[in-house]
Design an enzyme around this catalytic site. Structure first.
Site, PDB file in Angstrom:
ATOM      1  N   TYR A 269       0.428  -1.311   0.046  1.00  0.00           N
ATOM      2  CA  TYR A 269       0.393   0.160   0.323  1.00  0.00           C
ATOM      3  C   TYR A 269       0.841   1.205   0.242  1.00  0.00           C
ATOM      4  O   TYR A 269       0.479   2.417  -0.261  1.00  0.00           O
ATOM      5  CB  TYR A 269      -0.944  -0.639   1.412  1.00  0.00           C
ATOM      6  CG  TYR A 269      -2.208  -0.856   0.645  1.00  0.00           C
ATOM      7  CD1 TYR A 269      -3.459  -0.385  -0.087  1.00  0.00           C
ATOM      8  CD2 TYR A 269      -2.359  -2.182   0.837  1.00  0.00           C
ATOM      9  CE1 TYR A 269      -3.636  -1.026  -0.539  1.00  0.00           C
ATOM     10  CE2 TYR A 269      -3.578  -2.940   0.272  1.00  0.00           C
ATOM     11  CZ  TYR A 269      -5.084  -2.304   0.092  1.00  0.00           C
ATOM     12  OH  TYR A 269      -5.544  -3.340  -0.293  1.00  0.00           O
ATOM     13  N   HIS A 422      -4.485  -2.909   7.088  1.00  0.00           N
ATOM     14  CA  HIS A 422      -4.386  -3.559   6.126  1.00  0.00           C
ATOM     15  C   HIS A 422      -3.687  -4.604   6.959  1.00  0.00           C
ATOM     16  O   HIS A 422      -2.788  -4.834   6.332  1.00  0.00           O
ATOM     17  CB  HIS A 422      -3.654  -2.877   5.067  1.00  0.00           C
ATOM     18  CG  HIS A 422      -5.046  -1.882   3.684  1.00  0.00           C
ATOM     19  ND1 HIS A 422      -6.050  -3.079   3.531  1.00  0.00           N
ATOM     20  CD2 HIS A 422      -5.308  -1.079   3.734  1.00  0.00           C
ATOM     21  CE1 HIS A 422      -6.683  -2.553   2.807  1.00  0.00           C
ATOM     22  NE2 HIS A 422      -5.785  -0.855   2.590  1.00  0.00           N
TER      23      HIS A 422
END
Length: 740
Positions: A269, A422
């Site tokens: 990410y 996440h």
């Protein structure tokens, strides 16, 4: 308070709108266009990049413009068509500036007006899965992607349009678009997360094109008085605002990044977020140089590029920490952007040019030109990856990630914070690589990104039931319960703590950390060493996990490998019918393929993968259980990869010590059908001392040579002097460990 030299909010808001020069001015500038046109035809990598873009855009122009009514998840036609369109808006705009060919400007204009005609009557997307539904896409995140790229296309044709045309686009498309993804969706926009970074950059980019300082303020500082509690969380599990209750682009630069440039969500990410971080920073630098955005938080955005490149294996693939898709690498478009902009604004580090050469393409803008000229002038140097430790947390005090490197062997040790929504429940986990091949793996995410057939390309339920659970990682699991009970509310409050690291010794690289909150009343202390020994073909890994608890527990310790079992030194049985290892917390997804009892002394397990042999030698006793496992139980839709694992289990133990050595050795050629050095060179691994002060390990090779490693369990200062007597031998050393 923010740590950079940006003006405070009050003085900034009073500043009058300014335009520095004419368009284009965001990423490619008017001065840059002139230099590019002058150099064009004489800068090979830039010329090739222009030709690729030209062929791509020309093919799309030949097909005509299609802006379908949205209906699909990612991977579906309408999603992919609108996604394709925003790439074309950017590329066609750049081609118009570089080639001075009006057909590209007309193409951008026609597409923008086609969107303008549909946007005012466009409802929210019909798919309801997202916490923040977009209009063009199923989530506001992708709408923000569209606006980031469309802003660049609009900037490139700004002067091509009449004042009336610009007013029509801005009043009917761009401002309503910016309002929708921000003030109409504060739960998306006003938080600290990679999603919000895209939203902030989208609003900021179009603000810079239009010269709208109110929108720019919203981009930098978030929405004021949004009515959302500072401690609120969105339904994706991420906190809406940072610790100071701030939001916006600057808060997203402050909170997720450590001072070293590590991004708390993980490299996958970080890669995704680097595009809006850098592209908006580049635009701010060009249009609002007084903000000195590249100096923010001591230049953290440029440090982040270096950190991300160092969080990749020998092939350039990013280590899949937290939610991360394997195979994502620095060849992605986001890293082309990152490398080019970092080169232009980071003192023109020649090592970045070697990455750009591998990427074999550059941005069609000022930064891409700088890289192309640097490569042409032959100043590129190899990007040298060394052992590195990155802190986590905004002040660098929330654990971290270490990468131990020696030759072509890499060990990734994660002792970081939760990683926002996440994050995985995998404190003190590790993975091991050799020449870019995974030897012991981290599973990564459970998702088929942008593949419509698999859940619309979105996260699968198995991401929560398997990939995030502790048993899916190479770390310790207590009583078949994930760390922090697998609950975000608990995990987000805690992080592991670094004991020490030392990468200065050519013979050994060491990192050590502990975790006190994963299980109440239990302390996990893990030390990992990458050791170079002339008697071994490759550096080997020494792995020490010490567990102390206030009660008796069951401890499981898995290693997820690839390939074919070669050899074991213990007895085991294989079942006729496969059954799951457990019923919850990821255990329900593991088939038991074999079970045996360990030896008193050492268990040895060898396997073969990708032309190499590997052996794990671990210290055991006769009460320990050994399991061969296979991912894939309770997986009716075949969403999980059917990969093997090797697991140690200690039953009814209060304190426990797991000690293993992992070595890579030999090779096999299917052409010559010749196996070389296929057996382990370890004769014995033995714990020769262990208490709350020290743990000492002796590693004996097949030639009788013994290496001794002693780690300090309490006093880990680099200056502390130690003396320890073991079996009549006296060991003296300074620092947190001894090795000889």
């Amino acid at each position: 308070m923010f740590s950079c030299k940006i003006q405070n909010e009050t003085s900034y808001k009073k500043e009058a709108a300014t335009h520095l020069g004419s368009h284009p001015k965001l990423i490619i500038t008017k001065a840059g266009v002139e230099q590019i046109r002058k150099e064009l035809g004489h800068i090979p990598i830039f010329d090739a990049s222009v030709q690729i873009a030209k062929e791509e855009v020309d093919a799309e122009m030949a097909l005509g413009i299609d802006t379908p009514i949205p209906k699909d998840f990612s991977g579906g036609y309408t999603h992919e068509r609108h996604k394709r369109n925003f790439f074309m808006l950017e590329k066609a705009g750049l081609l118009y500036q570089i080639l001075n060919d009006e057909k590209y400007a007309k193409y951008v204009k026609d597409m923008l007006f086609q969107y303008e005609a549909m946007y005012k009557d466009l409802p929210v997307h019909p798919q309801t899965r997202s916490y923040a539904r977009g209009k063009l896409f199923w989530q506001c995140l992708n709408d923000s992607n569209w606006l980031v790229y469309a802003s660049q296309g609009y900037d490139c044709i700004y002067d091509y349009l009449s004042a009336e045309e610009r007013a029509q686009l801005e009043n009917n498309l761009f401002r309503p678009f910016a309002d929708f993804i921000s003030i109409e969706n504060p739960q998306f926009y006003n938080r600290v997360h990679n999603h919000s970074t895209w939203g902030n950059a989208a609003v900021g980019m179009i603000a810079l094109v239009m010269g709208d300082d109110d929108l720019l303020h919203r981009a930098l500082y978030g929405i004021e008085n949004d009515g959302i509690d500072a401690d609120a969380k969105d339904n994706d599990g991420g906190y809406i605002k940072n610790e100071d209750g701030k939001a916006g682009f600057l808060a997203n630069l402050e909170e997720p990044f450590s001072p070293d440039g590590y991004y708390t969500e993980g490299p996958y990410y970080q890669r995704y977020a680097m595009y809006p971080f850098l592209i908006f920073s580049e635009a701010l630098n060009n249009v609002k140089p007084e903000l000195k955005i590249f100096e923010h938080k001591n230049g953290v955005i440029l440090k982040a590029v270096n950190a991300l490149l160092n969080l990749s294996d020998a092939d350039g693939d990013f280590f899949p920490l937290n939610d991360g898709q394997k195979g994502m690498s620095y060849y992605s478009k986001e890293l082309v952007t990152a490398v080019d902009i970092a080169y232009l604004h980071g003192l023109k580090n020649p090592e970045l040019l070697s990455i750009a050469e591998k990427q074999n393409r550059v941005l069609l803008d000022d930064s891409g030109l700088a890289v192309a000229l640097g490569i042409k002038e032959g100043v590129a140097k190899p990007f040298e990856k060394k052992s590195v430790n990155f802190s986590d947390g905004p002040q660098g005090k929330q654990g971290g990630v270490a990468v131990l490197r020696d030759g072509d062997v890499e060990v990734v040790f994660k002792y970081a914070a939760q990683g926002l929504s996440h994050g995985h429940y995998d404190k003190l986990s590790f993975s091991m690589y050799e020449t870019g091949e995974e030897i012991l793996q981290d599973y990564g995410l459970a998702r088929f990104v942008n593949i419509e057939q698999k859940g619309g390309g979105n996260y699968l339920k198995e991401n929560k039931t398997w990939a995030k659970q502790s048993i899916a990682h190479n770390t310790l699991i207590q009583n078949e319960e994930s760390h922090f009970q697998g609950k975000y509310d608990i995990g987000s409050q805690h992080h592991s703590v670094l004991n020490f690291y030392d990468f200065n010794n050519d013979r050994i690289k060491v990192v050590s950390a502990h975790e006190t909150n994963a299980y109440p009343g239990t302390v996990l202390n893990r030390t990992m060493a990458l050791i170079r020994d002339a008697n071994f073909e490759k550096p080997y890994v020494l792995d020490i996990m010490a567990v102390t608890s206030n009660q008796t527990n069951q401890y499981d310790f898995p290693y997820y490998y690839f390939g074919q079992v070669m050899e074991t030194n213990f007895e085991y049985t294989t079942p006729e019918i496969l059954k799951p290892l457990g019923t919850k917390n990821g255990y329900q997804h593991l088939f038991v393929e074999g079970h045996g009892k360990a030896n008193n002394g050492n268990v040895k397990f060898s396997w073969y993968h990708a032309g190499r042999f590997h052996t794990l030698t671990t210290v055991t006793n006769a009460q320990d259980d050994i399991y061969f496992t296979r991912i894939g139980a309770h997986d009716p839709d075949f969403n999980l990869r059917k990969e093997p694992g090797f697991m140690l289990r200690k039953n009814e133990a209060k304190d426990a010590l797991f000690v293993s050595v992992i070595e890579s050795h030999g090779s096999y050629s299917p052409v010559s059908e010749n196996a070389v050095n296929s057996h382990s060179h370890i004769a014995e691994v033995k714990v020769i001392y262990n208490d709350n002060q020290y743990t000492a390990i002796a590693i004996k090779d097949i030639q009788g040579n013994i290496k001794t490693f002693i780690v300090c369990n309490s006093k880990v200062s680099g200056k502390e002097q130690h003396e320890l007597v073991i079996n009549g031998d006296t060991f003296q050393w300074t620092g947190a460990y001894y090795f000889n």
